[in-house]
Design an enzyme around this catalytic site. Structure first.
Site, PDB file in Angstrom:
ATOM      1  N   GLU A 123      -2.172  -1.111   7.057  1.00 28.86           N
ATOM      2  CA  GLU A 123      -2.547  -0.818   8.434  1.00 28.86           C
ATOM      3  C   GLU A 123      -1.613   0.258   8.987  1.00 28.86           C
ATOM      4  O   GLU A 123      -1.795   1.435   8.710  1.00 28.86           O
ATOM      5  CB  GLU A 123      -2.597  -2.113   9.264  1.00 28.86           C
TER       6      GLU A 123
HETATM    7  C1  HEC Z   1      -5.929  -0.345  10.116  1.00 26.67           C
HETATM    8  C2  HEC Z   1      -6.659  -1.226  10.976  1.00 26.67           C
HETATM    9  C3  HEC Z   1      -5.958  -2.021  12.032  1.00 26.67           C
HETATM   10  C4  HEC Z   1      -4.939  -1.661  12.880  1.00 26.67           C
HETATM   11  C5  HEC Z   1      -4.213  -0.340  12.965  1.00 26.67           C
HETATM   12  C6  HEC Z   1      -4.699  -2.801  13.718  1.00 26.67           C
HETATM   13  N1  HEC Z   1      -5.543  -3.811  13.407  1.00 26.67           N
HETATM   14 FE1  HEC Z   1      -5.709  -5.576  14.380  1.00 26.67          FE
HETATM   15  N2  HEC Z   1      -6.909  -6.261  12.896  1.00 26.67           N
HETATM   16  C7  HEC Z   1      -7.386  -5.514  11.845  1.00 26.67           C
HETATM   17  C8  HEC Z   1      -8.015  -6.390  10.885  1.00 26.67           C
HETATM   18  C9  HEC Z   1      -8.687  -5.957   9.583  1.00 26.67           C
HETATM   19  C10 HEC Z   1      -7.872  -7.696  11.389  1.00 26.67           C
HETATM   20  C11 HEC Z   1      -8.299  -8.988  10.711  1.00 26.67           C
HETATM   21  C12 HEC Z   1      -7.228  -9.321   9.696  1.00 26.67           C
HETATM   22  C13 HEC Z   1      -7.249 -10.745   9.239  1.00 26.67           C
HETATM   23  O1  HEC Z   1      -7.797 -11.600   9.937  1.00 26.67           O
HETATM   24  O2  HEC Z   1      -6.688 -11.017   8.165  1.00 26.67           O
HETATM   25  C14 HEC Z   1      -7.184  -7.570  12.675  1.00 26.67           C
HETATM   26  C15 HEC Z   1      -6.922  -8.657  13.541  1.00 26.67           C
HETATM   27  C16 HEC Z   1      -6.422  -8.506  14.828  1.00 26.67           C
HETATM   28  C17 HEC Z   1      -6.423  -9.528  15.858  1.00 26.67           C
HETATM   29  C18 HEC Z   1      -6.967 -10.951  15.721  1.00 26.67           C
HETATM   30  C19 HEC Z   1      -8.272 -11.128  16.444  1.00 26.67           C
HETATM   31  C20 HEC Z   1      -9.000 -12.358  15.998  1.00 26.67           C
HETATM   32  O3  HEC Z   1     -10.152 -12.527  16.403  1.00 26.67           O
HETATM   33  O4  HEC Z   1      -8.435 -13.160  15.233  1.00 26.67           O
HETATM   34  C21 HEC Z   1      -5.828  -8.984  16.959  1.00 26.67           C
HETATM   35  C22 HEC Z   1      -5.606  -9.658  18.305  1.00 26.67           C
HETATM   36  C23 HEC Z   1      -5.448  -7.636  16.602  1.00 26.67           C
HETATM   37  N3  HEC Z   1      -5.838  -7.366  15.319  1.00 26.67           N
HETATM   38  C24 HEC Z   1      -4.744  -6.754  17.422  1.00 26.67           C
HETATM   39  C25 HEC Z   1      -4.135  -5.577  16.947  1.00 26.67           C
HETATM   40  C26 HEC Z   1      -3.082  -4.867  17.622  1.00 26.67           C
HETATM   41  C27 HEC Z   1      -2.463  -5.251  18.941  1.00 26.67           C
HETATM   42  C28 HEC Z   1      -2.778  -3.784  16.835  1.00 26.67           C
HETATM   43  C29 HEC Z   1      -1.712  -2.747  17.027  1.00 26.67           C
HETATM   44  C30 HEC Z   1      -0.361  -3.202  17.173  1.00 26.67           C
HETATM   45  C31 HEC Z   1      -3.661  -3.829  15.696  1.00 26.67           C
HETATM   46  N4  HEC Z   1      -4.445  -4.949  15.782  1.00 26.67           N
HETATM   47  C32 HEC Z   1      -3.712  -2.850  14.709  1.00 26.67           C
HETATM   48  C33 HEC Z   1      -7.288  -4.140  11.723  1.00 26.67           C
HETATM   49  C34 HEC Z   1      -6.310  -3.381  12.367  1.00 26.67           C
END
Ligand code: HEC
Ligand code: HEC
Ligand code: HEC
Ligand code: HEC
Ligand SMILES: [Ca+2]
Ligand SMILES: [Ca+2]
Lengths: 317, 317
Positions: A123
């Protein structure tokens, strides 16, 4: 109460309302991270700032794009080095209402959640030290951290980055969806088809798992689609193999593709699959159409404040 | 006119004002692409929409990030497949005022310019057909194209994508910078140091190339830093080897690193290098500091409308 001063259920669908919970203005706010305007402002800047990633080109908003409904609309997210972690990005909208974070529930709070993607190699691939060093080199950020954490002698630290982003996320809620307005008494906010869909959603049993203000029970249920073992990866308990946390359904019309691996391209596909895999039922085309119409009524309004791109301070030169 | 009703030059710096041109509200609007609110609205959506790229994760705003001053703040942009084209992304802010587009001037207009990155393999890697097919599958977009191009029988086409984005870009202007306010009569909008910098900018000769409303003459000048031959790539005329179009300087404090290859990390470095390479002079530390202070006074205000993230319609399912 109608104009005659008498409470009544205006049609045959009204009785289904009690299975649902209207969306509160705000999710629960943890005692150790009170919501202040200063913190939310800082959190929004960090959410939109790609300098939180090693490459400086990936921000939270890259994968949780506000313009797209808080997700990235691709099967599995692409991150640092064009690599993928193999899971679909859920929306950040209304994420403050989830009881646990991630598909496998591995983070109990938004604060803990945030630390994941910043460091994940696929990420943002940064480190707490790198992030703190970069932020400390930007005088405007130092000032904003001081204002957001006035009692902290050294406020620019990774814990506070997480706290500020989490605070911002707790404001990313989407009120005023047709269904929300319906629940609050606006009888005509839903079409007949959507009301039929709501009825089916209750009667078929979707509501058993998709309940509460964002239509997620926050619990784990079996969903096997590939070799991702879900909750088992976190607990190593064999009973948890292939268990995934029920996702919320608010704004689901904006967040295709569906499921933890993005394997369902359309909402119809996801609904049909759910009925078969989770309820052992085959739905008719008409039933799918009605449930889809109901799910479409869950699209709310993203607050203007969250949609206003912050002007990020330049790095000190 | 001061409070005594007498026009006067209030200090020794006022006489330098006449070398500069205040920023007009809008850049020249081409006759075949009039600016309408409908077109600007559509153009903004397209600018923010990553579905214009093959991967669906790269938008114009990825490399020309409004939050960062219309650029990406990295040495050379990273695009599709984590590849780079080897050049630094200039800001899109005020780009409507440039006489030619790109470091080598290969696009005469913003309309032509826009077609480049959408198709470039190292940027968005799409094709006109792919873009049009995707947009036609989104009913809300079809409606918006109809409204933006009411006389066009088949409005969803690649030419109109370019026209709409160009129209939006022509609204991406940044008025109210301290220098702009100074030029318009607000004597105290600049500090003494900034006025000294303005004076040096004129007297040293920077103004020879950096002139006009955005401080670019739109012409080509020699700048050799690596084996990028610049204008020669376009014309194949040996005289054009290592020529690059003078970049604008508005908001330059937000757009580090500098030069077509991002080789100067700081504004000081860029100023010093310019004086040596373009004017054959060595500046003192004090002179550099003053010119830098002047250049910092060129940061204006990004219009709120452009900063308000559009809600993009989902793909039809
Ligand atoms: C490169 C892509 C990417 C980036 C950059 C990213 N995310 Fe995510 N995010 C994901 C993915 C894929 C998941 C699911 C991962 C898992 O559940 O294992 C996720 C899950 C989440 C969730 C959980 C939501 C749920 O329904 O469970 C939150 C809240 C979230 N991210 C917030 C953020 C925040 C705040 C940032 C920055 C600090 C961020 N993400 C950066 C791809 C990204
Ligand atoms: C036994 C619990 C359970 C029941 C019953 C259930 N679901 Fe789900 N639902 C889940 C879980 C768990 C997931 C996530 C599966 C995954 O991707 O790993 C999910 C995912 C979904 C998704 C995809 C959401 C997204 O963002 O990817 C939709 C849509 C959905 N359910 C709708 C329904 C409908 C409609 C019904 C009834 C016909 C239903 N569900 C019944 C637990 C359940
Ligand atoms: C992957 C990064 C990337 C993407 C995506 C991208 N650009 Fe660019 N842009 C650049 C780079 C790098 C240059 C300079 C290239 C050159 O001069 O050869 C540039 C140049 C420009 C210029 C010329 C400005 C000047 O000062 O000459 C404009 C205008 C522009 N881009 C607008 C856009 C628009 C509109 C889009 C979306 C349709 C877009 N760009 C997509 C990286 C990108
Ligand atoms: C003979 C023409 C000429 C003169 C004189 C000149 N410049 Fe430039 N300037 C250019 C060109 C051409 C470039 C782009 C070089 C490149 O990156 O290929 C440039 C680039 C710059 C940049 C970097 C802008 C960016 O966004 O990357 C700055 C800052 C700058 N000039 C400031 C100055 C200052 C200050 C002076 C006077 C001390 C000056 N210039 C004199 C032509 C000139
Ligand atoms: Ca999804
Ligand atoms: Ca630059």
């Amino acid at each position: 109460e109608n104009s005659h001063g008498k409470v009544h259920e205006s049609d045959e669908y009204s009785k289904y309302k009690r299975y649902f919970t209207p969306l509160p203005t705000l999710p629960p706010i943890p005692a150790d991270n009170p919501l202040t305007p200063e913190k939310v402002k800082l959190g929004k800047m960090l959410y939109y700032d790609p300098r939180l990633s090693r490459s400086k080109i990936i921000s939270c908003n890259t994968c949780h794009n506000i313009a797209l409904g808080g997700d990235d609309n691709v099967k599995t997210s692409i991150g640092h080095g064009w690599k993928t972690g193999g899971r679909n990005a859920p929306t950040t909208l209304n994420s403050g209402f989830l009881k646990v974070q991630f598909w496998d529930g591995r983070a109990p709070t938004l604060e803990e959640q945030t630390k994941g993607p910043i460091q994940a190699h696929v990420e943002m691939n940064a480190t707490p030290e790198l992030v703190v060093r970069r932020l400390k080199a930007i005088p405007e950020y130092v000032e904003l951290f001081k204002k957001a954490f006035p009692n902290d002698p050294d406020p620019v630290n990774f814990e506070n980055v997480a706290k500020a982003i989490a605070a911002f996320e707790r404001t990313l809620n989407t009120p005023n969806s047709p269904f929300q307005r319906y629940l609050l008494g606006e009888e005509n906010a839903l079409t007949k088809e959507q009301k039929e869909g709501m009825k089916l959603f209750v009667e078929k049993g979707c509501i058993a798992c998709h309940n509460g203000p964002v239509l997620s029970d926050g619990r784990f249920h079996k969903f096997k689609s590939n070799n991702d073992t879900g909750r088992f990866r976190v607990t190593k308990n064999p009973k948890d193999k292939y268990l995934f946390r029920t996702p919320q359904l608010l704004n689901v019309a904006l967040t295709a593709p569906y499921f933890h691996d993005g394997s369902a391209k359309t909402l119809e596909e996801a609904i049909r699959h759910m009925a078969e895999q989770e309820l052992g039922q085959k739905l008719s085309m008409e039933e799918v159409r009605k449930i889809k119409a109901f799910l479409e009524s869950l699209t709310g309004e993203i607050p203007l404040e969250a949609r206003t791109v912050p002007i990020l301070p330049p790095e000190r030169q």
